[in-house]
Design an enzyme around this catalytic site. Structure first.
Site, mmCIF file in Angstrom:
data_model
loop_
_atom_site.group_PDB
_atom_site.id
_atom_site.type_symbol
_atom_site.label_atom_id
_atom_site.label_comp_id
_atom_site.label_asym_id
_atom_site.label_seq_id
_atom_site.Cartn_x
_atom_site.Cartn_y
_atom_site.Cartn_z
ATOM 1 N N LEU A 301 30.215 -40.214 2.526
ATOM 2 C CA LEU A 301 29.774 -40.392 1.150
ATOM 3 C C LEU A 301 30.265 -39.237 0.293
ATOM 4 O O LEU A 301 30.357 -38.097 0.755
ATOM 5 C CB LEU A 301 28.246 -40.474 1.071
ATOM 6 C CG LEU A 301 27.577 -41.617 1.837
ATOM 7 C CD1 LEU A 301 26.068 -41.491 1.756
ATOM 8 C CD2 LEU A 301 28.017 -42.957 1.273
ATOM 9 N N ASP A 302 30.572 -39.537 -0.952
ATOM 10 C CA ASP A 302 30.937 -38.514 -1.927
ATOM 11 C C ASP A 302 29.732 -38.322 -2.834
ATOM 12 O O ASP A 302 29.299 -39.254 -3.510
ATOM 13 C CB ASP A 302 32.159 -38.975 -2.732
ATOM 14 C CG ASP A 302 32.570 -37.947 -3.771
ATOM 15 O OD1 ASP A 302 31.991 -36.850 -3.764
ATOM 16 O OD2 ASP A 302 33.455 -38.250 -4.576
ATOM 17 N N LYS A 303 29.177 -37.121 -2.840
ATOM 18 C CA LYS A 303 27.935 -36.887 -3.579
ATOM 19 C C LYS A 303 28.153 -36.708 -5.076
ATOM 20 O O LYS A 303 27.205 -36.692 -5.844
ATOM 21 C CB LYS A 303 27.216 -35.657 -3.048
ATOM 22 C CG LYS A 303 27.791 -34.331 -3.557
ATOM 23 C CD LYS A 303 26.880 -33.178 -3.248
ATOM 24 C CE LYS A 303 27.354 -31.915 -3.928
ATOM 25 N NZ LYS A 303 27.305 -31.988 -5.382
ATOM 26 N N THR A 304 29.406 -36.545 -5.520
ATOM 27 C CA THR A 304 29.666 -36.242 -6.927
ATOM 28 C C THR A 304 29.049 -37.316 -7.818
ATOM 29 O O THR A 304 29.347 -38.496 -7.681
ATOM 30 C CB THR A 304 31.176 -36.154 -7.182
ATOM 31 O OG1 THR A 304 31.722 -35.186 -6.299
ATOM 32 C CG2 THR A 304 31.457 -35.766 -8.617
#
Length: 356
Positions: A301-304
């Site tokens: 997952l990309d938390k941005t």
């Protein structure tokens, strides 16, 4: 004929000019829905080869009034309802999210600032842009300056400064600054729309269970009709059975070739999994995507933009000058009153009274 405008004029279009552009098909169009329509969902779950064969046998049994032998159709209907209900529920949730995230745009018309819906924009509209706004239509900066985030388009996270004359591409975001920009493209002419149209395609469901069921159904479909005719003729002509008896006996043999119980078992199992995921606030758009999830052992997952919200808060003030306290307060308040900036730092200072 290309229209030319005075870049110093920030009054915006008049209502007559807006209407003229709509009549000239220069208005913005909203992208197609990402979900299926209700008729599509019903059609995809109802009109399948497996259902056709079962309903065909049921129709023959109904014709000879063998109603007690038609109970199997309840399994087929239950399987259809499970698929339709799950997809309709997912469509409702996705459409509600789309409405909540539906952007509005600030424009200047008749020398007044207005907030309009995305589909109401027309070519040459004068958009008012500030921090946090997304560029929904390609435009050219007329007045002011902006810092833009074009990472969705270019992959680069560094801010890009846009001054008068610079082009703003749809899909980018305003980081800071304030500016007026004139719309130059609408609808499918927008940069983001062109990118989406190049890669847009309907992706078929990739399911081993569904694929196996279809292979079995296709294989049996080549046999079930001629075999059914042979069984009927054998019973009616060779064993001198009545038409009703011949239809019932032939149907009993053919129904064993169609894995109704297996189809129902798969649907119930997947539906139970979808319900468990729904309790954990996980949206499943297609019931067979649960099978894909079962094969995953690592999820990246990309938390941005998900965990952080980009909002700042004043925690402490550290004076760097020996000016009198009151004079510093006056200078800060004067700056905030005179500045038309709209970045995160300015909002944080505005939300909390700064005391030195």
């Amino acid at each position: 004929m290309e229209r030319r405008y005075n870049t110093d004029d920030l009054s915006g279009l008049t209502e007559e000019e807006v209407q003229e552009r709509r009549e000239s098909c220069e208005g913005n169009t909203v992208a197609d829905q990402i979900t299926k329509t209700k008729p599509q969902i019903i059609r995809d779950n109802l009109f399948t080869l497996f259902n056709f064969l079962n309903f065909l046998i049921a129709a023959l049994l109904f014709a000879v009034r063998a109603y007690s032998n038609m109970l199997f159709i309840a399994i087929i209907i239950l399987n259809i309802l499970i698929g339709i209900f799950q997809e309709l529920k997912a469509k409702k949730l996705v459409d509600e999210l789309s409405v909540l995230n539906r952007p509005t745009v600030r424009v200047r018309r008749d020398n007044e600032e207005r907030k309009i819906a995305l589909e109401e924009i027309v070519k040459d509209d004068l958009m008012v842009l500030a921090s946090g706004d997304q560029i929904c239509c390609d435009a050219v900066v007329v007045s002011g300056a902006l810092e833009m985030n074009e990472s969705l388009l270019t992959g680069e996270s560094d801010a890009v400064v846009k001054e008068p004359g610079a082009e703003l591409l749809s899909g980018s975001f305003v980081i800071s600054g304030k500016a007026y920009a004139r719309v130059i493209h609408v609808g499918e002419e927008n940069y983001a729309s062109r990118l989406a149209s190049e890669v847009k395609k309907e992706k078929k469901v990739n399911s081993e269970l569904l694929g196996s069921m279809r292979r079995v159904t296709h294989f049996t479909s080549f046999l079930i009709i001629p075999l059914g005719i042979i069984l009927f003729l054998e019973s009616y002509l060779l064993r001198n059975a009545s038409v009703e008896t011949a239809v019932v006996s032939s149907s009993a043999a053919l129904l064993g070739m169609l894995p109704k119980g297996l189809v129902l078992l798969i649907s119930v199992s997947l539906a139970a999994g979808v319900i468990r995921l729904a309790r954990m606030k996980i949206l499943v758009q297609n019931i067979y995507s649960l099978e894909t999830l079962a094969h995953i052992d690592t999820l990246c997952l990309d938390k941005t933009g998900t965990i952080t919200n980009g909002r700042l808060k004043v925690r402490a003030v550290l004076p760097l000058t020996e000016l009198p306290k009151g004079e510093v307060d006056d200078l800060v308040q004067s700056y905030m009153a005179a500045s038309d900036d709209n970045n995160a730092t300015f909002h944080a200072m505005k939300e909390q009274e700064v005391s030195l």
